[in-house]
Design an enzyme around this catalytic site. Structure first.
Site, PDB file in Angstrom:
ATOM      1  N   CYS A  49      -4.286   3.629  -3.545  1.00 33.59           N
ATOM      2  CA  CYS A  49      -4.058   2.615  -2.512  1.00 33.59           C
ATOM      3  C   CYS A  49      -2.699   2.818  -1.835  1.00 33.59           C
ATOM      4  CB  CYS A  49      -4.146   1.226  -3.145  1.00 33.59           C
ATOM      5  SG  CYS A  49      -3.444  -0.093  -2.145  1.00 33.59           S
ATOM      6  N   GLY A  50      -2.718   2.982  -0.511  1.00 36.07           N
ATOM      7  CA  GLY A  50      -1.484   3.196   0.239  1.00 36.07           C
ATOM      8  C   GLY A  50      -0.526   2.022   0.152  1.00 36.07           C
ATOM      9  N   HIS A  51      -1.067   0.795   0.217  1.00 32.20           N
ATOM     10  CA  HIS A  51      -0.212  -0.392   0.112  1.00 32.20           C
ATOM     11  C   HIS A  51       0.438  -0.471  -1.277  1.00 32.20           C
ATOM     12  CE1 HIS A  51      -1.447  -1.920   3.976  1.00 32.20           C
ATOM     13  NE2 HIS A  51      -2.721  -1.864   3.633  1.00 32.20           N
ATOM     14  N   CYS A  52      -0.297  -0.059  -2.305  1.00 35.10           N
ATOM     15  CA  CYS A  52       0.257  -0.057  -3.661  1.00 35.10           C
ATOM     16  C   CYS A  52       1.386   0.965  -3.775  1.00 35.10           C
ATOM     17  CB  CYS A  52      -0.831   0.270  -4.680  1.00 35.10           C
ATOM     18  SG  CYS A  52      -2.254  -0.844  -4.640  1.00 35.10           S
TER      19      CYS A  52
END
Length: 488
Positions: A49-52
């Site tokens: 996950c990019g946001h993670c």
């Protein structure tokens, strides 16, 4: 890569992992860890996950700064699906606060290290801090943020019980303390049981009182309303940590070099000039704030098209309404405040032109899918005679790229229907009207003829047949297809 280099890299990774202050929890030890800690913040994440990935360094920094105060933990949902499923995790990252082994609430605070630290410090310990001396009271109210202090006659006071209920509900956003020694409040004008809101000392100003007293009989509703109405005062210091609390109102923000740590005198020099003018207009429904332009540079560029090179030494003034309308003060800010006065007089008289972030309209727009920009949204999408299917997309979005050929085919099939328009707009480069809720890409709406104030969100499949079936049901007029697909 040589075996030695590979070994060194592996050793470095192992040392880095060992040095982390974030607890790594799994299905096997999650409940045990919850029972160990009175308060715990848990991030449920997926490695891809990019946001993670963006949150990870901020979360690590916050965990280190909160060490010994509130522990931070994380759970990899790709390998611990049982725990993530049990707590209803369906998106990443999801952050939740746990107390005494049970889920207490979702974490909806900032995603920066500074914001996480500030937010979680308020979660540690009691929701309202008990005070026993004047020294403790002075220490509590001499803080960067506002303080809400309850003064009560004894520990059995029913007013104190209601105060603590409010503190428990609002602890995420505000600081609470209480004392059962009424005499601690004498020098602040407290004679009977009451609640006092103390403004931060750094924001002290001759234009408003440094404290506000709530002397009514406490109910949870009345006290919550009092706090929300008074917590920020006439002109608060807007930050990334408190900006969500200032949403939902018409807000004028003055951006300049706000630095209360290294230059409080210079910071308040401009703020006092804003407050002098704000005190003349605050009764007209507009709220005011000052903010550091460096902290909000990305937002200024995104929402108002202000490049860093365009920022001079003088403050920049913007207004954003709760409906999303935006305005910029074009005249240079003056030290006597007269330019700001003229701007506000023109704003309330309806003479200030609304700012719209927009690309230039294309020179030709004869394709089967019409290209819309903010400047042409009214002309094309809000044409009262036509149904318009509008796609809000982002150039970098993979789902949008996959949709493009099918959307173009849809446009071709309906190119002979003069009652309907298939259109698209780059939502990253153009303002989106407030009646369209665009949180992800692609987002598609039908703007029906004669009902432009009530767009219909498209929730169906992404094949041409899916779009046609939707339009056959929702379009104002029967579809006119330009192909052999009329049997659909």
């Amino acid at each position: 890569m040589s075996p030695l280099c590979a070994a060194l890299l592996m050793l470095g990774a192992a040392v880095a992992a060992a040095a982390s202050d974030v607890l790594e929890l799994a299905d096997s030890d999650f409940d045990y860890a919850l029972a160990e800690h009175e308060t715990l913040l848990v991030e449920f994440f997926a490695p891809w996950c990019g946001h993670c990935q963006k949150l990870a360094p901020e979360y690590e920094t916050a965990a280190t700064r909160l060490k010994g105060i509130v522990p931070l933990a994380k759970v990899d949902c790709t390998t611990n699906s049982e725990t993530c499923s049990r707590f209803g995790v369906n998106g990443y990252p999801t952050l939740k606060i746990f107390r005494s082994g049970h889920e207490a609430s979702a974490y909806d605070g900032p995603r920066s290290a500074e914001g996480i630290v500030s937010y979680m410090k308020k979660q540690a310990g009691p929701s309202s801090v008990p005070l026993h001396s004047e020294e403790e009271l002075n220490s509590f109210i001499n803080h960067f943020d506002a303080s809400v202090v309850g003064f009560f006659s004894g520990s059995d006071s029913p007013q104190l019980t209601d105060f603590q209920k409010v503190a428990s509900v609002m602890r995420d956003s505000y600081r609470f303390s209480h004392t059962t020694q009424l005499d601690l409040g004498f020098k602040h004008g407290v004679e009977t049981e009451s609640v006092v809101l103390f403004r931060p000392p750094r924001l002290s100003s001759k234009f408003e009182d440094n404290l506000v007293k709530f002397s009514e009989s406490i109910s949870t509703a009345s006290l919550r309303r009092f706090i929300r109405d008074n917590i920020f005062g006439l002109c608060p210091h807007l930050t990334n940590e408190n900006k969500d609390s200032l949403k939902g109102r018409d807000l004028m923000t003055v951006y300049y070099d706000v630095d209360y740590l290294r230059n409080p005198k210079g910071t308040n020099y401009w703020r006092n000039r804003v407050m002098k003018v704000a005190s003349q207009f605050h009764s007209q429904g507009l709220h005011f704030a000052v903010a550091d332009r460096q902290e909000f540079q990305d937002q200024l560029e995104e929402e108002f098209g202000v490049e860093p090179s365009e920022l001079g030494e003088m403050p920049l003034v913007t207004i954003k309404t709760r409906e999303g309308s935006k305005y910029i003060m074009q005249e240079e800010f003056t030290r006597d405040g007269k330019a700001l006065e003229r701007f506000l007089e023109d704003y309330f008289a309806g003479r200030v032109k609304r700012y719209i972030k927009s690309e230039r309209p294309p020179e030709t727009n004869s394709g089967s899918v019409k290209v819309v920009v903010a400047e042409t949204f009214q002309e094309i999408v809000n044409d009262p005679a036509k149904d318009v299917l509008i796609e809000f997309y982002a150039p970098w979005c993979g789902h949008c790229k996959n949709l493009e050929p099918k959307y173009a085919e849809l446009g071709e099939q309906l190119s002979g229907d003069h009652n309907i328009v298939i259109a698209k707009i780059d939502a990253t480069a153009n303002d989106v009207p407030p009646s369209y809720d665009v949180q992800g890409f692609p987002t598609i709406y039908l703007s029906p003829a004669g009902k432009k104030d009530s767009p219909i969100r498209y929730e169906g499949g992404r094949d041409v047949e899916d779009f046609l079936n939707f339009l056959k049901k929702e379009a104002t007029h029967p579809l006119v297809l330009s192909s052999t697909r009329e049997d659909l």
